[in-house]
Each structure stands twice: as structure tokens, then as C-alpha cells.
Design a protein around this motif. Structure first.
Motif, PDB file in Angstrom:
ATOM      1  N   GLY A  40     -20.613 -14.004 -67.997  1.00 49.17           N
ATOM      2  CA  GLY A  40     -21.219 -14.830 -67.005  1.00 49.17           C
ATOM      3  C   GLY A  40     -20.864 -14.230 -65.722  1.00 49.17           C
ATOM      4  O   GLY A  40     -21.491 -14.456 -64.870  1.00 49.17           O
ATOM      5  N   GLY A  41     -19.705 -13.369 -65.395  1.00 47.17           N
ATOM      6  CA  GLY A  41     -19.772 -12.365 -64.139  1.00 47.17           C
ATOM      7  C   GLY A  41     -18.600 -13.217 -63.315  1.00 47.17           C
ATOM      8  O   GLY A  41     -18.197 -14.201 -63.547  1.00 47.17           O
ATOM      9  N   SER A  42     -18.549 -12.709 -62.189  1.00 46.95           N
ATOM     10  CA  SER A  42     -17.656 -12.870 -61.073  1.00 46.95           C
ATOM     11  C   SER A  42     -18.134 -14.516 -60.452  1.00 46.95           C
ATOM     12  O   SER A  42     -17.042 -14.813 -59.886  1.00 46.95           O
ATOM     13  CB  SER A  42     -17.682 -11.872 -59.879  1.00 46.95           C
ATOM     14  OG  SER A  42     -19.058 -11.656 -59.620  1.00 46.95           O
ATOM     15  N   LYS A  43     -19.263 -14.825 -60.464  1.00 47.18           N
ATOM     16  CA  LYS A  43     -19.643 -16.112 -59.923  1.00 47.18           C
ATOM     17  C   LYS A  43     -18.897 -17.259 -60.406  1.00 47.18           C
ATOM     18  O   LYS A  43     -18.453 -18.333 -59.738  1.00 47.18           O
ATOM     19  CB  LYS A  43     -21.069 -16.339 -59.990  1.00 47.18           C
ATOM     20  CG  LYS A  43     -21.956 -15.509 -59.265  1.00 47.18           C
ATOM     21  CD  LYS A  43     -21.967 -15.831 -57.598  1.00 47.18           C
ATOM     22  CE  LYS A  43     -23.034 -15.067 -57.035  1.00 47.18           C
ATOM     23  NZ  LYS A  43     -22.602 -14.691 -55.492  1.00 47.18           N
ATOM     24  N   ILE A  44     -18.737 -17.142 -61.744  1.00 48.24           N
ATOM     25  CA  ILE A  44     -17.856 -18.259 -62.582  1.00 48.24           C
ATOM     26  C   ILE A  44     -16.479 -18.104 -62.151  1.00 48.24           C
ATOM     27  O   ILE A  44     -15.897 -19.292 -61.746  1.00 48.24           O
ATOM     28  CB  ILE A  44     -17.735 -18.014 -64.045  1.00 48.24           C
ATOM     29  CG1 ILE A  44     -19.259 -18.074 -64.601  1.00 48.24           C
ATOM     30  CG2 ILE A  44     -17.152 -18.867 -64.715  1.00 48.24           C
ATOM     31  CD1 ILE A  44     -19.470 -17.792 -66.087  1.00 48.24           C
ATOM     32  N   LEU A  45     -15.928 -17.077 -61.776  1.00 43.77           N
ATOM     33  CA  LEU A  45     -14.311 -17.044 -61.389  1.00 43.77           C
ATOM     34  C   LEU A  45     -14.376 -17.552 -59.889  1.00 43.77           C
ATOM     35  O   LEU A  45     -13.500 -18.276 -59.568  1.00 43.77           O
ATOM     36  CB  LEU A  45     -13.826 -15.621 -61.447  1.00 43.77           C
ATOM     37  CG  LEU A  45     -12.430 -15.225 -61.017  1.00 43.77           C
ATOM     38  CD1 LEU A  45     -11.497 -16.308 -61.886  1.00 43.77           C
ATOM     39  CD2 LEU A  45     -12.130 -13.857 -61.256  1.00 43.77           C
ATOM     40  N   GLU A  46     -15.471 -17.203 -59.017  1.00 40.05           N
ATOM     41  CA  GLU A  46     -15.315 -17.573 -57.697  1.00 40.05           C
ATOM     42  C   GLU A  46     -15.553 -19.016 -57.582  1.00 40.05           C
ATOM     43  O   GLU A  46     -14.615 -19.656 -56.759  1.00 40.05           O
ATOM     44  CB  GLU A  46     -16.581 -17.039 -57.065  1.00 40.05           C
ATOM     45  CG  GLU A  46     -16.396 -15.544 -56.798  1.00 40.05           C
ATOM     46  CD  GLU A  46     -17.785 -14.890 -56.221  1.00 40.05           C
ATOM     47  OE1 GLU A  46     -18.552 -15.470 -55.748  1.00 40.05           O
ATOM     48  OE2 GLU A  46     -17.663 -13.347 -56.282  1.00 40.05           O
ATOM     49  N   CYS A  48     -14.311 -21.045 -60.029  1.00 43.26           N
ATOM     50  CA  CYS A  48     -13.158 -21.774 -60.321  1.00 43.26           C
ATOM     51  C   CYS A  48     -12.083 -21.490 -59.264  1.00 43.26           C
ATOM     52  O   CYS A  48     -11.411 -22.619 -59.153  1.00 43.26           O
ATOM     53  CB  CYS A  48     -12.549 -20.800 -61.614  1.00 43.26           C
ATOM     54  SG  CYS A  48     -13.571 -21.383 -63.248  1.00 43.26           S
ATOM     55  N   GLN A  49     -12.015 -20.435 -58.503  1.00 44.39           N
ATOM     56  CA  GLN A  49     -10.975 -20.532 -57.506  1.00 44.39           C
ATOM     57  C   GLN A  49     -11.274 -21.297 -56.146  1.00 44.39           C
ATOM     58  O   GLN A  49     -10.541 -21.859 -55.854  1.00 44.39           O
ATOM     59  CB  GLN A  49     -11.045 -19.032 -56.823  1.00 44.39           C
ATOM     60  CG  GLN A  49     -10.572 -18.077 -57.735  1.00 44.39           C
ATOM     61  CD  GLN A  49     -10.729 -16.392 -57.583  1.00 44.39           C
ATOM     62  OE1 GLN A  49     -11.833 -16.346 -56.916  1.00 44.39           O
ATOM     63  NE2 GLN A  49      -9.883 -15.568 -57.946  1.00 44.39           N
ATOM     64  N   LYS A  50     -12.563 -21.746 -56.197  1.00 44.80           N
ATOM     65  CA  LYS A  50     -12.830 -22.886 -55.118  1.00 44.80           C
ATOM     66  C   LYS A  50     -12.342 -24.136 -55.649  1.00 44.80           C
ATOM     67  O   LYS A  50     -11.852 -24.897 -54.960  1.00 44.80           O
ATOM     68  CB  LYS A  50     -14.275 -22.756 -54.897  1.00 44.80           C
ATOM     69  CG  LYS A  50     -14.888 -21.964 -54.147  1.00 44.80           C
ATOM     70  CD  LYS A  50     -16.442 -21.935 -54.028  1.00 44.80           C
ATOM     71  CE  LYS A  50     -17.117 -20.704 -53.415  1.00 44.80           C
ATOM     72  NZ  LYS A  50     -18.492 -20.478 -53.610  1.00 44.80           N
ATOM     73  N   ILE A  51     -12.367 -24.376 -57.094  1.00 45.02           N
ATOM     74  CA  ILE A  51     -11.857 -25.783 -57.591  1.00 45.02           C
ATOM     75  C   ILE A  51     -10.555 -25.636 -57.352  1.00 45.02           C
ATOM     76  O   ILE A  51      -9.804 -26.789 -57.031  1.00 45.02           O
ATOM     77  CB  ILE A  51     -12.526 -26.026 -58.983  1.00 45.02           C
ATOM     78  CG1 ILE A  51     -14.032 -26.173 -59.167  1.00 45.02           C
ATOM     79  CG2 ILE A  51     -11.854 -26.981 -59.690  1.00 45.02           C
ATOM     80  CD1 ILE A  51     -14.568 -25.857 -60.415  1.00 45.02           C
ATOM     81  N   ILE A  65     -16.762 -28.567 -63.518  1.00 48.28           N
ATOM     82  CA  ILE A  65     -17.871 -27.709 -63.876  1.00 48.28           C
ATOM     83  C   ILE A  65     -18.385 -26.569 -62.755  1.00 48.28           C
ATOM     84  O   ILE A  65     -17.996 -26.740 -61.604  1.00 48.28           O
ATOM     85  CB  ILE A  65     -19.411 -28.638 -63.532  1.00 48.28           C
ATOM     86  CG1 ILE A  65     -20.451 -28.217 -64.178  1.00 48.28           C
ATOM     87  CG2 ILE A  65     -19.509 -29.375 -62.282  1.00 48.28           C
ATOM     88  CD1 ILE A  65     -21.703 -29.110 -64.540  1.00 48.28           C
ATOM     89  N   THR A  66     -18.887 -25.372 -63.210  1.00 46.51           N
ATOM     90  CA  THR A  66     -19.296 -24.214 -62.481  1.00 46.51           C
ATOM     91  C   THR A  66     -20.495 -23.895 -62.846  1.00 46.51           C
ATOM     92  O   THR A  66     -21.243 -24.190 -63.632  1.00 46.51           O
ATOM     93  CB  THR A  66     -18.335 -23.106 -62.651  1.00 46.51           C
ATOM     94  OG1 THR A  66     -18.080 -22.639 -63.766  1.00 46.51           O
ATOM     95  CG2 THR A  66     -16.848 -23.589 -62.085  1.00 46.51           C
TER      96      THR A  66
END
Length: 170
Positions: A40-46, A48-51, A65-66
């Protein structure tokens, strides 16, 4: 609602939303969680970090959800399954596992999705008994029919046979 079981890799399934069996940190891990984050790439992790910054860790049985990043799905729902403790808290563990499915379905419905794909939540490193996990997953999905299509994606042959058998009995 149509319920299917397939054997394969959830990161390749074309549905509106896939479910990630994650840990409470939401920061990636092994198994399906690691694969979803890698592909999925870094956008998913970003996301998740916001959440995490907003609410802290994701509690067992809850779902968030991301974006889906580079995956074929539109979004990823992350849910934290229970760790099986040898049955010492079995009723609570069963309830928490059912909540993973209920809360994921509810999030999908809130986002107007029509199709969802689930992995076999908690049956890997969390060691939930596979037969019992399949019973809970199928029963919970059938009791919460809010989408047009649900796919159980089994990575291994054993889970695939278990899910297939339970769905054929119904």
C-alpha cells in the motif's frame, strides 16, 4: 448479501475496502499487516500515524479506516483482533473477535461501500483457534448484513477449507 471464500492474497483482491488484521500500534507488523503496509505504501502509515496522534492506540475489537495507497481497494479498515490466551478468557476473546467484524462492517457501511474483504483475523500469530474463529466470523457477518458482498480471503489452505466447509453447511 453475497458471501464468498477464496484462497489468495488479500492485497490483490478488488473490492471497495479490505480489512487489515493489525496490532494496536497501527504501525505495521508481520503477516497481512506487513503486506498491506509494504504494498500500500507510505500513505497508509501516514494515515495510521494521524489516527494515533488523534486517539492513541487502536483497542482490541475496534476498527479505523485509512487510504488504501497503492492497493486496488479504495480504503483499508484496520482492526485489532484478540490474542488467544489458551481459553482463559474465552467468552471475552470471542466477543472481541466478533467486534472486529461488526465494527469493520459498520465502518464500511458508513463510507457507503458495497464490498469488503476480510483476512482470517487473529488466527496467525495471535493463535485464535481457526475453527472457532471461522464460526465467529461467518456468524457475525451473517448477523450484520449491511453490504452487498463479503469475501473471506484465506491465505493458507487450512483456513480456506475450514471457511469453505462452514459456508457450505449454511
Amino acid at each position: 448479501m453475497k458471501i464468498e471464500v477464496i484462497q489468495g492474497d488479500i492485497i490483490k483482491v478488488e473490492v471497495d475496502v479490505i480489512v487489515n488484521a493489525t496490532n494496536s500500534s497501527l504501525l505495521g507488523g508481520g503477516g497481512v499487516d506487513g503486506a498491506i503496509h509494504r504494498v500500500g505504501g507510505s500513505k497508509i502509515l501516514e494515515d495510521c500515524q494521524k489516527i494515533r496522534n488523534r486517539q492513541g492506540k487502536c483497542k482490541t475489537g475496534e476498527a479505523v479506516i485509512t487510504t488504501a495507497g497503492n492497493l486496488p481497494a479504495k480504503k483499508v479498515i484496520h482492526t485489532v483482533g484478540p490474542v488467544y490466551n489458551g481459553g482463559q478468557r474465552l467468552e471475552k476473546e470471542k466477543e472481541l473477535l466478533a467486534n472486529c467484524y461488526k465494527n469493520s462492517l459498520e465502518l464500511a457501511k458508513e463510507n457507503n461501500f458495497k464490498s469488503i474483504a476480510f483476512p482470517n483475523i487473529s488466527t496467525g500469530i495471535y493463535k485464535f483457534p481457526r475453527e472457532l474463529a471461522a464460526q465467529i466470523a461467518i456468524k457475525t457477518v451473517k448477523e450484520n448484513t449491511v453490504l452487498e458482498k463479503v469475501i473471506f480471503v484465506c491465505f493458507d489452505d487450512e483456513n480456506y477449507k475450514i471457511y469453505k466447509n462452514y459456508l457450505e453447511k449454511e
